[in-house]
Scaffold this motif. Structure first.
Motif, PDB file in Angstrom:
ATOM      1  N   CYS A   1     -29.673  55.576   3.192  1.00 25.88           N
ATOM      2  CA  CYS A   1     -30.409  54.590   3.991  1.00 25.88           C
ATOM      3  C   CYS A   1     -31.896  54.701   3.681  1.00 25.88           C
ATOM      4  O   CYS A   1     -32.528  55.737   3.937  1.00 25.88           O
TER       5      CYS A   1
ATOM      6  N   THR B   1     -42.675  60.943  -4.618  1.00 29.68           N
ATOM      7  CA  THR B   1     -42.485  60.449  -3.248  1.00 29.68           C
ATOM      8  C   THR B   1     -43.562  61.054  -2.347  1.00 29.68           C
ATOM      9  O   THR B   1     -44.271  61.961  -2.749  1.00 29.68           O
TER      10      THR B   1
ATOM     11  N   MET C   1     -31.465  63.341  -5.165  1.00 25.42           N
ATOM     12  CA  MET C   1     -30.141  62.701  -5.229  1.00 25.42           C
ATOM     13  C   MET C   1     -29.575  62.667  -6.652  1.00 25.42           C
ATOM     14  O   MET C   1     -28.367  62.665  -6.825  1.00 25.42           O
TER      15      MET C   1
ATOM     16  N   SER D   1     -37.180  66.428   0.124  1.00 22.99           N
ATOM     17  CA  SER D   1     -38.370  67.011   0.753  1.00 22.99           C
ATOM     18  C   SER D   1     -38.007  68.160   1.702  1.00 22.99           C
ATOM     19  O   SER D   1     -37.437  67.925   2.776  1.00 22.99           O
TER      20      SER D   1
ATOM     21  N   ARG E   1     -33.059  60.828  11.451  1.00 25.30           N
ATOM     22  CA  ARG E   1     -32.990  59.625  12.300  1.00 25.30           C
ATOM     23  C   ARG E   1     -31.542  59.175  12.491  1.00 25.30           C
ATOM     24  O   ARG E   1     -31.141  58.805  13.607  1.00 25.30           O
TER      25      ARG E   1
ATOM     26  N   LEU F   1     -36.463  55.289  -4.684  1.00 24.12           N
ATOM     27  CA  LEU F   1     -37.737  55.988  -4.459  1.00 24.12           C
ATOM     28  C   LEU F   1     -37.915  57.063  -5.527  1.00 24.12           C
ATOM     29  O   LEU F   1     -36.967  57.738  -5.899  1.00 24.12           O
TER      30      LEU F   1
HETATM   31  C1  LIG Z   1     -37.768  56.162   4.135  1.00 21.92           C
HETATM   32  S1  LIG Z   1     -37.215  57.842   4.356  1.00 21.92           S
HETATM   33  C2  LIG Z   1     -35.598  57.549   5.047  1.00 21.92           C
HETATM   34  C3  LIG Z   1     -35.032  58.745   5.761  1.00 21.92           C
HETATM   35  C4  LIG Z   1     -33.701  58.500   6.456  1.00 21.92           C
HETATM   36  N1  LIG Z   1     -32.660  58.113   5.527  1.00 21.92           N
HETATM   37  C5  LIG Z   1     -33.851  57.438   7.523  1.00 21.92           C
HETATM   38  O1  LIG Z   1     -33.374  56.316   7.304  1.00 21.92           O
HETATM   39  O2  LIG Z   1     -34.474  57.723   8.545  1.00 21.92           O
HETATM   40  C6  LIG Z   1     -36.858  58.256   2.687  1.00 21.92           C
HETATM   41  C7  LIG Z   1     -36.336  59.662   2.490  1.00 21.92           C
HETATM   42  O3  LIG Z   1     -35.858  59.763   1.164  1.00 21.92           O
HETATM   43  C8  LIG Z   1     -36.191  61.024   0.667  1.00 21.92           C
HETATM   44  N2  LIG Z   1     -36.159  60.900  -0.796  1.00 21.92           N
HETATM   45  C9  LIG Z   1     -36.985  60.168  -1.563  1.00 21.92           C
HETATM   46  N3  LIG Z   1     -36.626  60.239  -2.847  1.00 21.92           N
HETATM   47  C10 LIG Z   1     -35.533  61.046  -2.888  1.00 21.92           C
HETATM   48  C11 LIG Z   1     -34.712  61.530  -3.936  1.00 21.92           C
HETATM   49  N4  LIG Z   1     -34.939  61.158  -5.200  1.00 21.92           N
HETATM   50  N5  LIG Z   1     -33.673  62.333  -3.627  1.00 21.92           N
HETATM   51  C12 LIG Z   1     -33.436  62.696  -2.336  1.00 21.92           C
HETATM   52  N6  LIG Z   1     -34.203  62.298  -1.303  1.00 21.92           N
HETATM   53  C13 LIG Z   1     -35.236  61.468  -1.568  1.00 21.92           C
HETATM   54  C14 LIG Z   1     -37.559  61.305   1.255  1.00 21.92           C
HETATM   55  O4  LIG Z   1     -37.898  62.661   1.197  1.00 21.92           O
HETATM   56  C15 LIG Z   1     -37.382  60.756   2.655  1.00 21.92           C
HETATM   57  O5  LIG Z   1     -36.915  61.742   3.525  1.00 21.92           O
END
Ligand SMILES: C[S@@+](CC[C@H](N)C(=O)[O-])C[C@H]1O[C@@H](n2cnc3c(N)ncnc32)[C@H](O)[C@@H]1O
Length: 265
Positions: A108, A7, A93, A68, A50, A113
């Motif tokens: 969300c 990511t 996750m 992160s 957010r 990812l």
């Molecule tokens: C597009 S942002 C969305 C953040 C928040 N949910 C929002 O809607 O504003 C994606 C988030 O997913 C987290 N993320 C990506 N892959 C993940 C994983 N495998 N486990 C936990 N978090 C993850 C990233 O670090 C990032 O903060």
């Protein structure tokens, strides 16, 4: 040991999120569902808060987790400025290891990812484990055909044109401290068999015409279709699954680009 999801929400990308991503229809939509299905709630992949921060302000009991540490640090700093102290866990996750269960777990903009299907299934298993009996998982999913921008490259003739070239200039915005951030995205690869997108991001930070920093990073995004996700949710144990479209209470149709699965344990 399992592979770490790939990511890009670190460094300058995390700063971009904290500065410029504070609104959206997701916020009231998920809030209503938490109020309906109950607390405590867990914001999986909460990013810089957010959704989490408005919910804490509204007095809801919501914990957060994210892969992160950079996103979480910015979330915590924002919360502290308002006198809030959320419980935040730096965890992927698919490796959730938490001290309590939740009436509502919501995700969300983050499922898929990182790019590994096994990890996605494992994440669903962890969500099932951490939802209290009778509680719900609320999971959104951007459909592969949502934007022509990427969908056109699923066919072989177009795919051969990848990777896309970097645009000469990107989305440029001014931050609260007067510095400017410029963000560019490009599609590098699509594997239609594996439903896997590889994207790159380039973020630059500028002050008074001088470039202070630049970073480039890669994101793998695994895409899912509606019936595939329904089966996966059923396989890990969820039942009674409603599917709504585009952060409204409307039942999903072919016109919607984002689906939200509301799955009961
Ligand atoms: C597009 S942002 C969305 C953040 C928040 N949910 C929002 O809607 O504003 C994606 C988030 O997913 C987290 N993320 C990506 N892959 C993940 C994983 N495998 N486990 C936990 N978090 C993850 C990233 O670090 C990032 O903060």
């Amino acid at each position: 040991m399992s592979k770490r999801p790939q990511t890009w929400h670190y460094g300058l990308v995390a700063q971009w999120w904290a500065e410029f991503n504070e609104a959206g229809p997701e916020i009231p939509y998920f809030q209503k569902l938490i109020e309906c299905y109950g607390q405590p709630a867990l914001d999986v992949a909460c990013g810089t808060g957010r959704l989490l921060l408005p919910y804490l302000r509204a007095g809801l009991e919501v914990d957060g987790c994210d892969i992160s540490p950079d996103m979480l640090a910015l979330c915590r700093a924002k919360a502290e400025r308002e006198g809030l102290a959320p419980r935040l866990y730096a965890q992927a996750m698919h490796e959730l290891d938490l001290p309590r269960r939740y009436k509502t777990i919501f995700v969300c903009g983050a499922f898929g990812l990182g790019g590994d299907r096994q990890q996605d299934v494992e994440a669903l298993c962890r969500f099932y484990h951490y939802v209290e009996p009778g509680g719900v998982l609320v999971l959104d999913n951007h459909l592969p055909y949502k934007n022509a921008w990427a969908w056109q490259y699923w066919v072989a003739e177009k795919r051969r044109q990848l990777p896309q070239a970097w645009q000469p200039s990107g989305d440029r915005r001014r931050a609260a401290d007067g510095t400017e951030y410029e963000l560019r995205l490009r599609l590098v690869h699509i594997d239609p068999l594996e439903q896997l997108l590889t994207l790159q991001i380039r973020v630059e930070r500028w002050r008074a015409g001088q470039r202070l920093a630049a970073e480039e990073n890669t994101l793998k995004a695994r895409l899912y279709f509606k019936n595939e996700l329904l089966l996966m949710l059923q396989q890990v144990g969820f039942g009674d699954i409603a599917v709504q479209g585009d952060y409204t209470e409307a039942e999903a149709t072919a016109e919607h680009g984002v689906l939200v699965f509301i799955a009961r344990k």
